[in-house]
Design a protein around this motif. Structure first.
Motif, mmCIF file in Angstrom:
data_model
loop_
_atom_site.group_PDB
_atom_site.id
_atom_site.type_symbol
_atom_site.label_atom_id
_atom_site.label_comp_id
_atom_site.label_asym_id
_atom_site.label_seq_id
_atom_site.Cartn_x
_atom_site.Cartn_y
_atom_site.Cartn_z
ATOM 1 N N TYR A 15 0.817 -1.212 0.000
ATOM 2 C CA TYR A 15 0.000 0.000 0.000
ATOM 3 C C TYR A 15 0.855 1.268 0.000
ATOM 4 C CZ TYR A 15 -3.569 -3.380 1.228
ATOM 5 O OH TYR A 15 -4.409 -4.468 1.224
ATOM 6 N N SER A 16 2.152 1.114 -0.084
ATOM 7 C CA SER A 16 3.056 2.267 -0.141
ATOM 8 C C SER A 16 3.571 2.429 -1.567
ATOM 9 C CB SER A 16 4.238 2.076 0.816
ATOM 10 O OG SER A 16 5.191 3.122 0.652
ATOM 11 N N ARG A 17 3.430 3.601 -2.134
ATOM 12 C CA ARG A 17 3.907 3.824 -3.494
ATOM 13 C C ARG A 17 5.430 3.824 -3.574
ATOM 14 N NH1 ARG A 17 -0.006 8.714 -5.806
ATOM 15 N NH2 ARG A 17 -1.996 7.562 -5.619
ATOM 16 N N TYR A 28 7.621 2.225 -1.262
ATOM 17 C CA TYR A 28 8.263 0.985 -0.802
ATOM 18 C C TYR A 28 7.415 -0.253 -1.121
ATOM 19 C CZ TYR A 28 11.087 4.256 1.905
ATOM 20 O OH TYR A 28 11.906 5.273 2.287
ATOM 21 N N TYR A 29 6.625 -0.182 -2.168
ATOM 22 C CA TYR A 29 5.782 -1.334 -2.494
ATOM 23 C C TYR A 29 6.606 -2.555 -2.881
ATOM 24 C CZ TYR A 29 6.760 -0.553 -7.447
ATOM 25 O OH TYR A 29 7.387 -0.415 -8.660
ATOM 26 N N TRP A 30 7.846 -2.321 -3.359
ATOM 27 C CA TRP A 30 8.697 -3.430 -3.778
ATOM 28 C C TRP A 30 9.089 -4.322 -2.600
ATOM 29 C CZ3 TRP A 30 13.354 -3.287 -1.276
ATOM 30 C CH2 TRP A 30 13.747 -2.060 -0.719
ATOM 31 N N VAL A 31 9.014 -3.785 -1.386
ATOM 32 C CA VAL A 31 9.363 -4.602 -0.221
ATOM 33 C C VAL A 31 8.373 -5.755 -0.053
ATOM 34 C CG1 VAL A 31 9.765 -4.560 2.275
ATOM 35 C CG2 VAL A 31 10.412 -2.591 0.869
ATOM 36 N N ALA A 32 7.121 -5.528 -0.457
ATOM 37 C CA ALA A 32 6.111 -6.581 -0.330
ATOM 38 C C ALA A 32 6.442 -7.798 -1.184
ATOM 39 C CB ALA A 32 4.736 -6.030 -0.729
ATOM 40 N N ARG A 33 7.274 -7.629 -2.207
ATOM 41 C CA ARG A 33 7.625 -8.765 -3.062
ATOM 42 C C ARG A 33 8.410 -9.823 -2.286
ATOM 43 N NH1 ARG A 33 9.730 -5.279 -8.329
ATOM 44 N NH2 ARG A 33 7.702 -4.287 -8.816
#
Length: 237
Positions: free
Chosen positions: A83-85, A87-92
């Protein structure tokens, strides 16, 4: 008062859901949204309760011995970075770890459940003291092998000079046995599904509709009005 509301709501939701069998209407959509919302809320509550019982409470009681529980908690929190524009890559990383663990568990359990145990279920004794069991085992083995032959497309007997050979006749007979066996299995599965749905229908009728005829009749009237309104609006449009 609360019990009366529950009775009215239960009877109404059951009939509103069934009204989709005839025609789509607003009351069916309302019941569908209520069901999905309640199911989503219930799932969230169950998930939070499971997290509390399996991770938070053990960590609070004995932090030193349950320190390893912090790892899955951190991995779960990584999903919220979606849901963060920035740091969304961290969710990967969380998704990758979950997929890797799920794949590893599938490779561990799938061959045993889908291959080995099914092969063991087919390896039956063809001769037993009980003639009924012997016949059943023969039918089981023959239909299973015939159904497998149906899906062999690489090697098939050919017709020589316009005449079928003995090998082709045997192959065709085995193929037909496999087809008929699969049709019987599919029919039995469909019949079992229909029986399950009818049993569910009867249980819902006994539990919610028959004991409360006034509430059920009121829900039916509302459904009829909603369907008539939907039909009138469709004609006008």
């Amino acid at each position: 008062m609360i019990e009366a509301i529950q009775i009215w709501l239960s009877a109404a939701l059951v009939i509103w859901i069934w009204s989709f069998v005839y025609k789509d209407n607003y009351l069916y959509r309302l019941a569908q949204h209520i069901f999905l919302g309640a199911a989503a809320g219930y799932s969230i509550g169950i998930s939070l309760d499971s997290l509390n019982k399996t991770a938070l409470v053990p960590l609070a009681k004995s932090p030193t011995t349950n320190m390893h529980l912090i790892i899955p908690i951190i991995i779960g929190l990584l999903f919220f970075f979606k849901y963060s524009r920035r740091y969304y890559w961290v969710a990967r990383y969380g998704v990758g770890i979950a997929l890797a663990v799920g794949t590893a568990l599938a490779f561990r359990t799938a061959p045993m459940a889908n291959i080995i145990r099914q092969v063991n279920a087919v390896l039956l004794p063809l001769w037993t003291p009980d003639p009924v069991k012997t016949l059943n085992n023969w039918i089981h083995v023959v239909i299973t092998l015939s159904a497998l032959v149906y899906f062999i497309f690489t090697v098939t007997p050919r017709v020589v000079e316009g005449r079928p050979t003995i090998t082709y006749r045997v192959y065709d007979a085995v193929l037909r046995i496999g087809i008929y066996g699969m049709m019987v299995a599919f029919g039995a599965t469909l019949a079992n599904t229909i029986m399950t749905r009818l049993a569910f229908f009867i249980s819902m009728n006994i539990q919610y509709l028959q004991p409360y005829p006034l509430e059920s009749l009121s829900a039916i009237i509302l459904v009829a009005i909603a369907i008539l309104f939907a039909m009138r609006r469709a004609r006008a449009g």
